[in-house]
Design an enzyme around this catalytic site. Structure first.
Site, PDB file in Angstrom:
ATOM      1  N   SER A  63       0.064   1.277  -5.796  1.00 56.56           N
ATOM      2  CA  SER A  63       0.108   2.693  -6.101  1.00 56.56           C
ATOM      3  C   SER A  63      -0.718   3.460  -5.079  1.00 56.56           C
ATOM      4  O   SER A  63      -1.816   3.032  -4.709  1.00 56.56           O
ATOM      5  CB  SER A  63      -0.467   2.885  -7.510  1.00 56.56           C
ATOM      6  OG  SER A  63      -0.513   4.251  -7.800  1.00 56.56           O
ATOM      7  N   SER A 108      -5.845   4.103  -3.238  1.00 52.50           N
ATOM      8  CA  SER A 108      -4.689   3.267  -3.548  1.00 52.50           C
ATOM      9  C   SER A 108      -5.151   2.092  -4.407  1.00 52.50           C
ATOM     10  O   SER A 108      -6.352   1.848  -4.534  1.00 52.50           O
ATOM     11  CB  SER A 108      -4.087   2.756  -2.237  1.00 52.50           C
ATOM     12  OG  SER A 108      -2.936   1.983  -2.462  1.00 52.50           O
ATOM     13  N   LYS A 109      -4.256   1.390  -4.998  1.00 44.64           N
ATOM     14  CA  LYS A 109      -4.603   0.178  -5.747  1.00 44.64           C
ATOM     15  C   LYS A 109      -3.351  -0.651  -5.939  1.00 44.64           C
ATOM     16  O   LYS A 109      -2.251  -0.110  -6.015  1.00 44.64           O
ATOM     17  CB  LYS A 109      -5.169   0.556  -7.125  1.00 44.64           C
ATOM     18  CG  LYS A 109      -6.001  -0.525  -7.758  1.00 44.64           C
ATOM     19  CD  LYS A 109      -7.370  -0.576  -7.135  1.00 44.64           C
ATOM     20  CE  LYS A 109      -8.306  -1.494  -7.847  1.00 44.64           C
ATOM     21  NZ  LYS A 109      -9.701  -1.159  -7.548  1.00 44.64           N
ATOM     22  N   GLY A 110      -3.539  -1.951  -6.040  1.00 41.00           N
ATOM     23  CA  GLY A 110      -2.403  -2.821  -6.263  1.00 41.00           C
ATOM     24  C   GLY A 110      -2.706  -3.833  -7.341  1.00 41.00           C
ATOM     25  O   GLY A 110      -3.873  -4.039  -7.699  1.00 41.00           O
ATOM     26  N   ASP A 151     -10.169  -7.439  -5.649  1.00 44.79           N
ATOM     27  CA  ASP A 151     -10.489  -6.825  -6.934  1.00 44.79           C
ATOM     28  C   ASP A 151     -10.519  -7.987  -7.926  1.00 44.79           C
ATOM     29  O   ASP A 151     -10.612  -9.152  -7.526  1.00 44.79           O
ATOM     30  CB  ASP A 151      -9.431  -5.768  -7.294  1.00 44.79           C
ATOM     31  CG  ASP A 151      -9.919  -4.781  -8.353  1.00 44.79           C
ATOM     32  OD1 ASP A 151     -10.659  -3.855  -8.003  1.00 44.79           O
ATOM     33  OD2 ASP A 151      -9.588  -4.962  -9.550  1.00 44.79           O
TER      34      ASP A 151
END
Ligand code: GLU
Length: 478
Positions: A63, A108-110, A151
């Site tokens: 995202s 952002s992040k996944g 993460d």
């Protein structure tokens, strides 16, 4: 307030509610508030990997919350609970976090829905490489556009696979290594990245305790020395925070909460001992030098000075907020306090050092790693010996003085050795991180103290961050 009658918002709604609470105090140009709040895009991918004789289908997300600066930055989480709402909330937090600590990135992040414990290392490598391939071919992994990091459930190993996968797909990209951070030092990483988030929590608390008027808001007094901590989650972040605070600042860890229960001990827990026990047995149960509590979450409500939630989001919620006794909470995890709980705690006078600041040590050192990769040289390589030679000049003069003054004066033992040594990469990384955490705290503190309508550190953090993001958008002509 009847907390029971209220329903808990989702994680993303919770972040939006906190954003709205802050933005209501600002005077942004029409429409900009919405532009900043919304998530720009979320890519969902479903891909298959042949494992143990059959095809397994996995679902992953990346995202992008805000591209006001590029590349966008944020970790990739491997956990069963990963979903779109969560990655979008985490991506939004990355935007604000990067702005607050002045790392030049959007957010952002996944995430990948997977329980990494169910697969062996070879299987994990194939799954990770395939996910990386899917993201890289859409520029969702790219040194100048989108730079992932570790993460929950991922670490150096996964980042090394991702970097290698990108390099294989972009054989002539001289900056390929900068496509991901959190790599092991031998694969283009930087020293101090693994400890960075926990180290940042330590520096954040040190800076908080340099502001006695802020400490007084919580009802605590004095310094970090002797403060009693409860830590939830002894993963990478919780372990390093607990270790540094107990070994270097005189704090006492009186509770550790893990998946299978909690350990409590008024005398203080040996962080290394508990960490080693978990590594061997998979949980805290059975550890000898403490009392085991089966309902781990109940220990969040125990008396202590500082509560450090360092695991999942939403652990302090409408159900338990009123019973939290800690006067100070530092959010080492992302989103551990829901918007509703935040309100209850604020009314109780609990001071919360918010996630977007408290756990920003990770992305800060990621920034140093990215810069190192782009500059293709390790920090300190050019100046370390020159610095040592200049220090040697002073030491020689002091030695002459030492001889001349005889018994009346002598150099402190160790001084020569300590002063002569030029800083290596790890020391430079820690120094840069410490500086970043101090500066960001001071920006929040100034916002908190200069405005009557800013009642807490979270609102102050949002205001500082949103102002910076807004300036960036305005400068772009939006
Ligand atoms: N996943 C970490 C975070 O939530 C690190 C992000 C990064 O280093 O880019 O901040």
């Amino acid at each position: 307030m009847d907390a029971g009658a209220r329903t808990e918002p989702t994680f993303r709604e919770s972040v939006d509610l906190m954003f709205n609470h802050a933005v209501a105090l600002m005077d942004l140009p029409p429409g900009l508030e919405d532009k900043i709040r919304v998530c720009n895009s979320t890519y969902t991918v479903r891909f298959g990997v042949k494992l143990r004789g059959s095809i397994h289908t996995f679902t992953g997300y990346r995202s992008v919350h805000s591209e006001h600066m590029e590349p966008v930055k944020g970790g990739i989480r491997f956990a069963l609970g990963v979903n779109q709402d969560e990655v979008e909330a985490l991506a939004a937090l990355m935007t604000y976090k990067c702005a607050l600590v002045e790392t030049p990135f959007g957010g952002s992040k996944g995430g990948l829905c997977i329980d990494p414990r169910e697969y062996d290392a070879d299987e994990m490598e194939r799954i990770t490489r395939r996910f990386a391939y899917e993201l890289a071919k859409r520029d969702l992994i790219n040194p100048s556009q989108n730079v992932p990091a570790p993460d929950m459930g991922t670490g150096e190993r996964e980042m090394a696979w991702i970097a290698d996968q990108y390099a294989r797909m972009n054989t002539t990209d001289i900056n390929a290594r900068a496509c991901v951070t959190g790599k092991p030092p031998h694969a283009g990483g930087i020293k101090g990245r693994v400890e960075a988030t926990g180290r940042g929590v330590q520096y954040a608390l040190q800076e908080f305790f340099r502001h006695p008027e802020d400490v007084a808001e919580s009802g605590l007094t004095g310094t970090l020395d002797g403060k009693r901590l409860i830590v939830q989650g002894l993963g990478n972040v919780g372990y390093h925070a607990a270790k540094f605070l107990s070994e270097e600042d005189g704090c006492k860890v009186i509770g550790i909460i893990e998946r299978d229960g909690a350990l409590v001990s008024d005398a203080g827990l040996d962080v290394e001992g508990v960490y080693a026990w978990i590594g061997k047995h998979g949980g805290v149960k059975g550890y000898a030098d403490a009392t085991y509590v089966e309902n781990g979450a109940s220990v969040l409500e125990n008396e202590c000075d500082i509560l450090i939630p360092a695991a999942l989001e939403g652990v302090i919620n409408l159900g338990n907020a009123a019973d939290i006794k800690a006067p100070l909470i530092i959010e080492a995890a992302n989103g551990p306090v829901t918007a509703g709980a935040d309100e209850i705690l604020r009314q109780k006078g609990t001071v919360i050092i918010p996630d977007m600041y408290a756990n920003a040590g990770g992305v800060t050192v990621s920034y140093f790693e990215w810069v190192k990769n782009l500059s293709h040289i390790r920090f300190g390589r050019m100046q370390r010996r020159q610095e040592e030679n200049r220090h040697l000049l002073i030491v020689r003069e002091l030695e002459r003085l030492d001889e001349h003054l005889g018994d009346n004066w002598s150099m402190t033992s160790n001084f020569k050795e300590k002063y002569l040594r030029g800083a290596d990469e790890l020391e430079l990384v820690r120094s840069g991180l410490d500086d970043t955490m101090r500066e960001a705290y001071q920006a929040m503190h100034a916002m908190w103290r200069s405005r009557d309508d800013v009642k807490d550190l979270r609102t102050a953090a949002y205001l500082v961050a949103i102002e910076r993001v807004a300036k960036s958008y305005t400068a772009k002509g939006l």
